[in-house]
Design a protein around this motif. Structure first.
Motif, mmCIF file in Angstrom:
data_model
loop_
_atom_site.group_PDB
_atom_site.id
_atom_site.type_symbol
_atom_site.label_atom_id
_atom_site.label_comp_id
_atom_site.label_asym_id
_atom_site.label_seq_id
_atom_site.Cartn_x
_atom_site.Cartn_y
_atom_site.Cartn_z
ATOM 1 N N TRP A 1 -50.673 89.012 29.590
ATOM 2 C CA TRP A 1 -51.247 88.895 30.924
ATOM 3 C C TRP A 1 -51.033 87.494 31.481
ATOM 4 C CZ3 TRP A 1 -55.030 85.693 32.955
ATOM 5 C CH2 TRP A 1 -55.454 86.003 34.262
ATOM 6 N N THR B 1 -48.464 95.674 33.829
ATOM 7 C CA THR B 1 -49.441 94.645 33.459
ATOM 8 C C THR B 1 -50.266 94.191 34.651
ATOM 9 O OG1 THR B 1 -47.940 93.859 31.727
ATOM 10 C CG2 THR B 1 -49.716 92.379 32.384
ATOM 11 N N ASP C 1 -52.922 95.071 26.023
ATOM 12 C CA ASP C 1 -52.097 93.894 26.300
ATOM 13 C C ASP C 1 -52.024 92.918 25.125
ATOM 14 O OD1 ASP C 1 -51.422 94.712 28.820
ATOM 15 O OD2 ASP C 1 -52.963 93.537 29.851
#
Length: 458
Positions: free
Chosen positions: A217, A380, A143
Motif C-alpha cells: 500500500w 490496491t 496486502d
C-alpha cells in the motif's frame, strides 16, 4: 520488522509462508474482527431482554428489536462506506484503530440506555465502527501476507470470527446462571453483556504501537500520487467499467448473504427463547427460574450455531481453493436455503439444538467467501473501498430485512389468537424470506472466477 515473505515449498500449508511479522498482522486483524463479531453477537443475545426492559409493556419487543437491528445494520453500512474509503487514503492500520475504539466504547455505552431512543443511537454508532473493520482487516491481510498464503489466511480470519460469537454465547450462559442464582437481578443481564463488549478497546493500544502500513500500500500510494491515481475514491470505483461491474455484482452477492443471516438466521434466539419457555413451563419449572434458563439456552444455541459456523467457514475455504470461488459459493447458497427453512420449520426443543450448527455452518460459510473473494476483485488503490462497498452498501438494503420479517410476521399472525399460532407465523415468515439466497446464485452467473489469478493492480 521486515514484511518480506519466506520461501517455503509451494505445497506447504498457507501458514508456513509467514514471517513473524506476517503472523503479527494476521493475529491483530483477526482479533479486531473477532471482537467485532463478539460485540455483534452480544447485541443479538441481549436484544430481546433489553427491549423488554426499555419498552412499555404494551409495545412488541420483537418488533422494536427488529427496528434496533435495522438501525444497527444501517450504521454498519454507513461506517463501511466511510472507513473503507478512509483506509485506502490514509492507511489501513490507522483507520482500524479508530473503528475498534468506536465499536467497543459504544457497545459499553449501550448498557446505560434509559429508553429505546438512546439505545438505538448507541446501536447506530456501534454500527459505524463495526462496519469499518471487515474491509480494513481483510485489505490489511491481503496486502501484507504473500499471495500463496492469502486464501487460507483470509478464510481462517473469517472462521475465527466464530470464536468471538461463541464467547458471546458463553457470556450469555454465565449471565443466565448468575440470574438463576440471584447473584444479579433478573432482567438486567443485558446491561452486563454490553459492558463486556467494551473490553476490545484495549486492543487499540497494540494496534497503534506495532502495526505498520503494508509495504504494498505504501509503495502504491507513493506511485499513485505521482501518477494522479485516486485512492479510496468512489468515483474511481464506479467510474471505471472494470471495477464498477465487480462492485455492483459483488454488492448483490453480499446482499443475499447478509439478509439471510441478519434478517433471518440471527433471529434464532427469538425462536429458541419462545420454544424453550414453552418447554420449561410444560416441565413445571418455577416461573422465577424461567428467565435465567431461557438466557442460558439462548447462549447454548449461539455456541452451537457458531461451532457450526467455524466448521462451515473452514470447509468453504477448502472448497474455494480446490473447486474455485464460484462453485464454492453456489454450493453454500443452496445449502443455506435448505438449512434455514429446515431449522425454522423443524426446531422444537433441546433435542433439536444440533440444527443450529447446520444452519450456522451453511449461512456463515458464505462470509468466508466474502473475505476471500472480494479483495480479489479490486486493485490496491480501491481494495478497502471496493471490499467495503460490496460488503456494506448492501447492508442498506439488508437493513430492510428485519423490518420485512417483522411486517411479514405481523401479516401472517393477523387473527392468530393462541401463542402457538403466533409462533407458527414467525416460523413461516423466516422460511418465506429464505428465498433471498437465490439472489446470490443469480449474481454468481455474471461474476469472474479468481482462483489462481493474481490480485488486480492499477
Amino acid at each position: 520488522m521486515s514484511q518480506t515473505a519466506l520461501s517455503p515449498d509451494d505445497n506447504d500449508p498457507w501458514y508456513k509462508h509467514l514471517t513473524p511479522y506476517h503472523w503479527f498482522v494476521f493475529i491483530v486483524a483477526s482479533l479486531a474482527w473477532l471482537f467485532d463479531c463478539l460485540d455483534q453477537q452480544l447485541f443479538l443475545l441481549a436484544r430481546n431482554s433489553a427491549m423488554k426492559a426499555l419498552l412499555p409493556p404494551d409495545m412488541d419487543p420483537i418488533k422494536y428489536g427488529g427496528y434496533a437491528t435495522s438501525i444497527f445494520v444501517a450504521g454498519w453500512a454507513t461506517g463501511g462506506l466511510i472507513f473503507g474509503s478512509v483506509g485506502d487514503r490514509i492507511g489501513r492500520a490507522k483507520t482500524l484503530t479508530l473503528t475498534v475504539l468506536i465499536y467497543s466504547v459504544c457497545t459499553g455505552l449501550s448498557a446505560f440506555s434509559k429508553g429505546w431512543v438512546d439505545f438505538a443511537i448507541y446501536r447506530f454508532l456501534t454500527g459505524l465502527g463495526v462496519g469499518g473493520v471487515f474491509g480494513l482487516a481483510v485489505a490489511l491481510v491481503a496486502d501484507t501476507l504473500p499471495d500463496r498464503a492469502r486464501t487460507g489466511a483470509l478464510g481462517t480470519l473469517q472462521a475465527l470470527s466464530a470464536v468471538g460469537n461463541v464467547t458471546a454465547g458463553l457470556v450469555s450462559m454465565l449471565m443466565g446462571r448468575l440470574e438463576q442464582t440471584k447473584v444479579i437481578e433478573a432482567g438486567v443481564s443485558w446491561k452486563y453483556m454490553f459492558l463486556v463488549g467494551a473490553l476490545p478497546a484495549f486492543l487499540c493500544v497494540f494496534i497503534q504501537i506495532r502495526l505498520k502500513e503494508p509495504e504494498k500500500w505504501v509503495k502504491a500510494r507513493a506511485a499513485g500520487k505521482a501518477a494522479g491515481v485516486k485512492f479510496g475514491s468512489y468515483s474511481a470505483l464506479l467510474g471505471d467499467v472494470r471495477w464498477r461491474k465487480n462492485a455492483l455484482l459483488g454488492m448483490v452477492l453480499c446482499i443475499a448473504g447478509v439478509i439471510g443471516l441478519w434478517g433471518i438466521g440471527f433471529f434464532s434466539p427469538e425462536l429458541v427463547g419462545d420454544v424453550m419457555q414453552r418447554s420449561l413451563e410444560a416441565e413445571g419449572v418455577p416461573a422465577a427460574e424461567i428467565a435465567g434458563q431461557k438466557t442460558y439456552w439462548i447462549g447454548v444455541n449461539s455456541i452451537v450455531q457458531n461451532i457450526g459456523a467455524f466448521i462451515g467457514m473452514l470447509l468453504f475455504t477448502k472448497f474455494a481453493q480446490s473447486l474455485g470461488r464460484k462453485k464454492a459459493f453456489a454450493i453454500a447458497y443452496v445449502a443455506a436455503l435448505v438449512a434455514t427453512v429446515g431449522y425454522f420449520q423443524l426446531f422444537n426443543g433441546r433435542s433439536d439444538i444440533w440444527m443450529s450448527a447446520i444452519m450456522g455452518g451453511c449461512q456463515l460459510a458464505l462470509f468466508a467467501g466474502f473475505a476471500i473473494y472480494l479483495p480479489e476483485l479490486f486493485p490496491t488503490s480501491l481494495r478497502s473501498t471496493g471490499t467495503s462497498f460490496c460488503y456494506n452498501v448492501g447492508r442498506f438494503v439488508a437493513a430492510s430485512g428485519p423490518f420485512t420479517l417483522g411486517s411479514l410476521q405481523a401479516a401472517l399472525k393477523a387473527g392468530a389468537t393462541t401463542p402457538e399460532a403466533k409462533l407458527e407465523a414467525f416460523r413461516n415468515a423466516c422460511s418465506y424470506m429464505s428465498v433471498i439466497f437465490i439472489l446470490g446464485l443469480v449474481a454468481l452467473i455474471f461474476l469472474p472466477e479468481t482462483k489462481g489469478r493474481a490480485m488486480p493492480e492499477d
